[in-house]
Design an enzyme around this catalytic site. Sequence first.
Site, PDB file in Angstrom:
ATOM      1  N   TYR A 152      -0.084  13.913   0.342  1.00 19.92           N
ATOM      2  CA  TYR A 152      -0.494  14.604   1.572  1.00 19.92           C
ATOM      3  C   TYR A 152      -0.418  16.118   1.376  1.00 19.92           C
ATOM      4  CZ  TYR A 152       0.174   9.822   3.055  1.00 19.92           C
ATOM      5  OH  TYR A 152       0.108   8.452   3.117  1.00 19.92           O
ATOM      6  N   ARG A 158       2.921   7.758  -0.385  1.00 24.06           N
ATOM      7  CA  ARG A 158       3.918   8.818  -0.529  1.00 24.06           C
ATOM      8  C   ARG A 158       4.946   8.510  -1.611  1.00 24.06           C
ATOM      9  NH1 ARG A 158       5.085  12.170   3.722  1.00 24.06           N
ATOM     10  NH2 ARG A 158       4.168  10.643   5.124  1.00 24.06           N
ATOM     11  N   CYS A 185      -3.181  34.044   9.100  1.00 23.36           N
ATOM     12  CA  CYS A 185      -2.870  34.656  10.389  1.00 23.36           C
ATOM     13  C   CYS A 185      -2.458  33.625  11.426  1.00 23.36           C
ATOM     14  CB  CYS A 185      -4.073  35.451  10.882  1.00 23.36           C
ATOM     15  SG  CYS A 185      -4.539  36.695   9.694  1.00 23.36           S
ATOM     16  N   ARG A 238       1.736  20.395   5.506  1.00 22.78           N
ATOM     17  CA  ARG A 238       2.790  19.525   6.049  1.00 22.78           C
ATOM     18  C   ARG A 238       3.864  20.273   6.847  1.00 22.78           C
ATOM     19  NH1 ARG A 238       5.909  16.642   3.750  1.00 22.78           N
ATOM     20  NH2 ARG A 238       5.755  14.868   5.153  1.00 22.78           N
ATOM     21  N   GLU A 263       0.811  -1.223   0.000  1.00 20.70           N
ATOM     22  CA  GLU A 263       0.000   0.000   0.000  1.00 20.70           C
ATOM     23  C   GLU A 263       0.841   1.269   0.000  1.00 20.70           C
ATOM     24  OE1 GLU A 263      -3.527  -1.979   2.782  1.00 20.70           O
ATOM     25  OE2 GLU A 263      -2.124  -0.566   3.669  1.00 20.70           O
ATOM     26  N   PRO A 264       1.666   1.469  -0.989  1.00 21.81           N
ATOM     27  CA  PRO A 264       2.481   2.695  -1.003  1.00 21.81           C
ATOM     28  C   PRO A 264       1.624   3.908  -1.363  1.00 21.81           C
ATOM     29  CG  PRO A 264       2.737   1.558  -3.086  1.00 21.81           C
ATOM     30  CD  PRO A 264       1.844   0.687  -2.228  1.00 21.81           C
TER      31      PRO A 264
HETATM   32  C1  LIG Z   1      -1.261   5.977   5.250  1.00 19.96           C
HETATM   33  C2  LIG Z   1      -1.343   4.533   4.982  1.00 19.96           C
HETATM   34  C3  LIG Z   1      -0.636   3.968   3.916  1.00 19.96           C
HETATM   35  C4  LIG Z   1       0.289   4.763   3.030  1.00 19.96           C
HETATM   36  O1  LIG Z   1       1.416   5.222   3.673  1.00 19.96           O
HETATM   37  P1  LIG Z   1       2.620   5.916   2.849  1.00 19.96           P
HETATM   38  O2  LIG Z   1       3.582   6.289   3.893  1.00 19.96           O
HETATM   39  O3  LIG Z   1       2.048   7.071   2.142  1.00 19.96           O
HETATM   40  O4  LIG Z   1       3.155   4.886   1.928  1.00 19.96           O
HETATM   41  C5  LIG Z   1      -0.785   2.618   3.680  1.00 19.96           C
HETATM   42  N1  LIG Z   1      -1.598   1.843   4.448  1.00 19.96           N
HETATM   43  C6  LIG Z   1      -2.304   2.356   5.478  1.00 19.96           C
HETATM   44  C7  LIG Z   1      -3.175   1.472   6.273  1.00 19.96           C
HETATM   45  C8  LIG Z   1      -2.195   3.707   5.788  1.00 19.96           C
HETATM   46  O5  LIG Z   1      -2.885   4.219   6.815  1.00 19.96           O
END
Ligand SMILES: *Cc1c(COP(=O)(O)O)cnc(C)c1O
Length: 423
Positions: free
Chosen positions: A374, A276, A344, A312, A273-274
Amino acid sequence: MNHFEYIDGVLHAEGVSIPEMADKVGTPFFCYSTATLERHYKVYADAFEGLDATVCFAVKANSNQAVLKTLGNLGAGADVVSVGEMRRALRAGIDPAKIIFSGVGKADAEMREALEADIAQINVESIPELVELNRVAIEMGKKARIALRINPHVDAKTHEKIATGKAENKFGIDWTRAIEVYRDAAAMDGIEVTGIAMHIGSQLTDLTPFREAFTRLAGLVEQLRSEGIHIRNLDLGGGLGIAYQGETPPLPDAYGQMVRETVGHLGCHITLEPGRLIAGNAGIMVSRVMYIKDGEAKRFVILDAAMNDLIRPTLYSAYHEIIPVEEQGEEDVQATVDVVGPVCETGDTFGKDRKLPDDLKAGDLVAVMSAGAYGAVMSSTYNTRALTPEVLVKGNNFAIVRPRQEIDQLINMDQIPAWLGNE
Ligand SMILES: *Cc1c(COP(=O)(O)O)cnc(C)c1O
């Protein structure tokens, strides 16, 4: 590697010049590069070649449907954390069989919609949530395919707000209790146990915490098997970091190798699940200098973008490189400046003590780099500032993939109650 480079002294996104886009779209705006998104996805997916793996892009990093479709066309699935994100993924054409629903608290209505859509898997993060999902599934006459998200108690050594795998974090079920919860889940009529999930944090720049967590996970899978609970899907989460400021995070290949070494022998389907890593350096935020203010102690460059557009730096003290859109010559004099927005709040600062051209002036453009993940998704309308547009570039073309919100659209959402005199 990204596709934001100077061509003849002017910053381009692939083949399109940033000033040309700024003229058409106005500023500020987010700009994404198709070639970079595609490249990042491919390099990452290739790292798992030979394994039975699905890459599910973490939609919360960048949920624009044009981005989702770009990745979906390459075969990406989606990791979603709300029903809203699920709808976006489905509308972008992502196969429900490649959608995973993560997140600490899913409402009944969200569970229902996910079961209706028949997505691949719901990741459950607590016993009460498991009980609730079981109830909802039975009511619908369905079985929910689930993974339990296990908290392996591993320190990801990242910013405290994005570490998720420690005992004190709200995420997942403690790994020491995993076996008993799996036993309960396996006995529930509305639940089909299919997997095990982890996500230990974000912006990790070292493989060690991953290796520790995945080793622990492999041990659990074997223990579960010996109890007759068959785990067929391992969801390893995201979290691999990117370079914002010269960091040298492990390359996807090294990460893939580590995955092979820790869990490759289990014969499971693997979900990754990438977020970023795919989108972060595939996007920038373009902003125009409004004023140069020479203060007593400092020079401030005041941009037309603010913390509501890109939070961020304020939220995580995150570093984003800031560069002039007109390339600086080697010999040009630099000034040390603070780059700030007009909101502000003192926290509305994009960068402190940055080097920018001494002759930078009102009307000039700057690019805030690494803003593809993000960024737009975390933007708000604080100070009644309209949501920033998003633009996607492909080669020599670009398209507005979210137009600038009208300020009146925003204001018109308020409703004055009758007792205040609502004409
Ligand atoms: C946020 C999140 C991700 C992605 O994280 P990255 O750091 O953006 O790769 C993957 N899985 C779950 C469950 C998350 O909460």
